[in-house]
Write a protein that holds these residues in place. Structure first.
Motif, PDB file in Angstrom:
ATOM      1  N   GLY A 174     -44.955  -9.968 -69.175  1.00 13.14           N
ATOM      2  CA  GLY A 174     -45.603 -10.689 -68.252  1.00 13.14           C
ATOM      3  C   GLY A 174     -45.405 -10.110 -66.661  1.00 13.14           C
ATOM      4  N   PRO A 175     -46.137 -10.656 -65.802  1.00 12.44           N
ATOM      5  CA  PRO A 175     -47.064 -12.283 -66.069  1.00 12.44           C
ATOM      6  C   PRO A 175     -48.295 -11.758 -66.698  1.00 12.44           C
ATOM      7  CG  PRO A 175     -46.809 -11.445 -63.640  1.00 12.44           C
ATOM      8  CD  PRO A 175     -45.932 -10.487 -64.496  1.00 12.44           C
ATOM      9  N   PHE A 176     -48.939 -12.528 -67.561  1.00 20.95           N
ATOM     10  CA  PHE A 176     -50.095 -12.790 -68.376  1.00 20.95           C
ATOM     11  C   PHE A 176     -51.194 -13.459 -67.512  1.00 20.95           C
ATOM     12  CE2 PHE A 176     -46.464 -12.500 -71.257  1.00 20.95           C
ATOM     13  CZ  PHE A 176     -46.429 -11.369 -71.709  1.00 20.95           C
ATOM     14  N   THR A 177     -52.519 -13.030 -67.847  1.00 18.76           N
ATOM     15  CA  THR A 177     -53.473 -13.885 -67.299  1.00 18.76           C
ATOM     16  C   THR A 177     -54.026 -14.847 -68.344  1.00 18.76           C
ATOM     17  OG1 THR A 177     -55.225 -12.356 -67.947  1.00 18.76           O
ATOM     18  CG2 THR A 177     -54.085 -11.885 -65.837  1.00 18.76           C
ATOM     19  N   ASP A 181     -54.916 -14.007 -72.293  1.00 20.65           N
ATOM     20  CA  ASP A 181     -54.323 -14.959 -73.305  1.00 20.65           C
ATOM     21  C   ASP A 181     -55.045 -15.516 -74.116  1.00 20.65           C
ATOM     22  OD1 ASP A 181     -51.801 -13.755 -72.871  1.00 20.65           O
ATOM     23  OD2 ASP A 181     -50.785 -15.865 -72.350  1.00 20.65           O
ATOM     24  N   THR A 182     -56.512 -15.764 -73.495  1.00 21.66           N
ATOM     25  CA  THR A 182     -57.478 -16.729 -74.189  1.00 21.66           C
ATOM     26  C   THR A 182     -58.039 -15.728 -75.186  1.00 21.66           C
ATOM     27  OG1 THR A 182     -58.194 -17.764 -72.008  1.00 21.66           O
ATOM     28  CG2 THR A 182     -59.990 -17.453 -73.833  1.00 21.66           C
ATOM     29  N   LEU A 207     -50.865 -21.400 -71.955  1.00 17.91           N
ATOM     30  CA  LEU A 207     -51.137 -22.838 -71.898  1.00 17.91           C
ATOM     31  C   LEU A 207     -52.571 -22.999 -71.561  1.00 17.91           C
ATOM     32  CD1 LEU A 207     -47.530 -24.293 -70.812  1.00 17.91           C
ATOM     33  CD2 LEU A 207     -48.643 -24.051 -73.050  1.00 17.91           C
ATOM     34  N   ILE A 208     -53.076 -22.198 -70.527  1.00 19.81           N
ATOM     35  CA  ILE A 208     -54.253 -22.560 -70.045  1.00 19.81           C
ATOM     36  C   ILE A 208     -55.404 -21.914 -70.945  1.00 19.81           C
ATOM     37  CG2 ILE A 208     -55.973 -21.479 -68.072  1.00 19.81           C
ATOM     38  CD1 ILE A 208     -53.182 -21.264 -66.345  1.00 19.81           C
ATOM     39  N   ALA A 209     -54.954 -20.877 -71.816  1.00 21.11           N
ATOM     40  CA  ALA A 209     -55.855 -20.551 -72.758  1.00 21.11           C
ATOM     41  C   ALA A 209     -55.831 -21.255 -73.911  1.00 21.11           C
ATOM     42  CB  ALA A 209     -55.164 -19.102 -73.193  1.00 21.11           C
ATOM     43  N   ALA A 210     -54.872 -22.244 -74.127  1.00 23.74           N
ATOM     44  CA  ALA A 210     -54.847 -23.098 -75.301  1.00 23.74           C
ATOM     45  C   ALA A 210     -55.664 -24.147 -74.908  1.00 23.74           C
ATOM     46  CB  ALA A 210     -53.383 -23.468 -75.581  1.00 23.74           C
ATOM     47  N   ARG A 211     -55.673 -24.687 -73.425  1.00 25.96           N
ATOM     48  CA  ARG A 211     -56.338 -25.692 -73.113  1.00 25.96           C
ATOM     49  C   ARG A 211     -58.024 -25.334 -73.148  1.00 25.96           C
ATOM     50  NH1 ARG A 211     -54.350 -26.245 -67.547  1.00 25.96           N
ATOM     51  NH2 ARG A 211     -52.335 -26.954 -68.657  1.00 25.96           N
TER      52      ARG A 211
END
Ligand SMILES: NC(=O)c1ccc[n+]([C@@H]2O[C@H](COP(=O)([O-])OP(=O)(O)OC[C@H]3O[C@@H](n4cnc5c(N)ncnc54)[C@H](OP(=O)(O)O)[C@@H]3O)[C@@H](O)[C@H]2O)c1
Length: 249
Positions: A174-177, A181-182, A207-211
């Motif tokens: 990381g860090p990942f974007t 990740d989406t 987590l943002i991608a999951a959302r």
């Protein structure tokens, strides 16, 4: 003359030692030695366990450590407990630098697990495509739920193949974007993420991608924090050091 020992392995620890070095303060950064190629640091680095509480006490005395900053990961509960005990036994001023935990936001579909064991049990059921966003130390525990396809992401390529019968391994640091990740979740058709509530921004992208994709998350909650003074930002550690004028900082 002060000597600040920073227990690291986190981005916060790296940020802190950069600030300490900028101010010309004497500091040592300690790593457990889990990562093959830790990134270069502007202060001396020591690597490996101390040998329990007594070993850490010895280190604090022998190296005349004046301040102990525990900036380890929120799940490194043993190291944090040892740090607190050794600091108390040697009367070394101690502070914990820890990230606030992530909180669910609108659109999140979180289920909670108290620990790794509970997360493994929660995966009983029909086959799914699971992103296991955990370090290599923990993934083999999921072999008992071998019906799932697992997507793994490690910092280094492991010496031994993970014991999960059906998995795909990505080696990346990381860090990942959120964008990347989406794409990752889409490309691997992931329908569940299992992760620890690490907090911070470095690992938040999944987590943002999951959302965005409506993918549920099985969130492993943090162990109980060690007692003692705790802060969330490197700047607060600097302020704490600044107040300790009688110790020569
Ligand atoms: N747990 C996680 O999810 C996670 C995630 C990212 C990074 N990390 C980092 O990885 C390291 C190990 O984490 P862990 O969960 O395995 O720790 P842990 O279970 O709390 O610690 C196990 C033992 O490893 C040694 N150790 C841990 N952190 C150390 C450090 N910074 N410097 C020197 N020795 C250390 C200590 O050995 P002795 O008893 O011999 O002193 C400790 O008793 C930590 O530095 C942590 O910040 C952990």
């Amino acid at each position: 003359m002060s000597h600040i020992l920073v227990l690291g392995g986190t981005t916060e620890a790296s940020a802190l030692v950069a600030s300490l070095a900028e101010r010309g303060l004497t500091a040592t950064l300690s790593y457990a030695g889990r990562v093959e190629r830790p990134k270069a640091q502007p202060v001396p680095v020591r690597i490996g366990g101390f040998g329990g509480i007594e070993g850490l006490e010895r280190y604090l005395r022998e190296h005349r450590v004046t301040h102990l900053v525990d900036a380890t990961h929120p799940f490194a509960a043993t190291m944090s407990a040892h740090a607190l005990a050794a600091a108390q036994n040697t009367a070394t001023p101690h502070i914990r630098l820890t990230r606030p935990p992530w909180q669910p936001a609108r659109g999140d579909r979180w289920q909670h697990a108290a620990d790794i064991e509970a997360a493994v049990s929660a995966l009983a059921g029909p086959p799914r495509r699971v992103m296991l966003a955990l370090g290599r130390m923990h993934v083999n525990a999921f072999a008992v739920q071998g019906q799932h396809h697992y997507l793994l992401r490690f910092v280094d390529r492991p010496e031994q193949t993970p014991a999960l019968p059906d998995h795909h391994l990505v080696v990346d640091r990381g860090p990942f974007t959120a964008e990347a990740d989406t794409r990752l979740l889409r490309d691997h058709a992931i329908d569940l993420i299992v992760c620890k509530n690490a907090g911070g921004t470095g690992a938040e992208a999944k987590l943002i991608a999951a959302r965005r994709l409506g993918v549920p998350v099985l969130m492993i909650d943090r162990p109980a924090p060690a007692r003692g003074k705790a802060v969330h930002h490197p700047g607060e550690v600097l302020r704490w050091l600044g107040h300790a004028a009688d110790l020569g900082v």
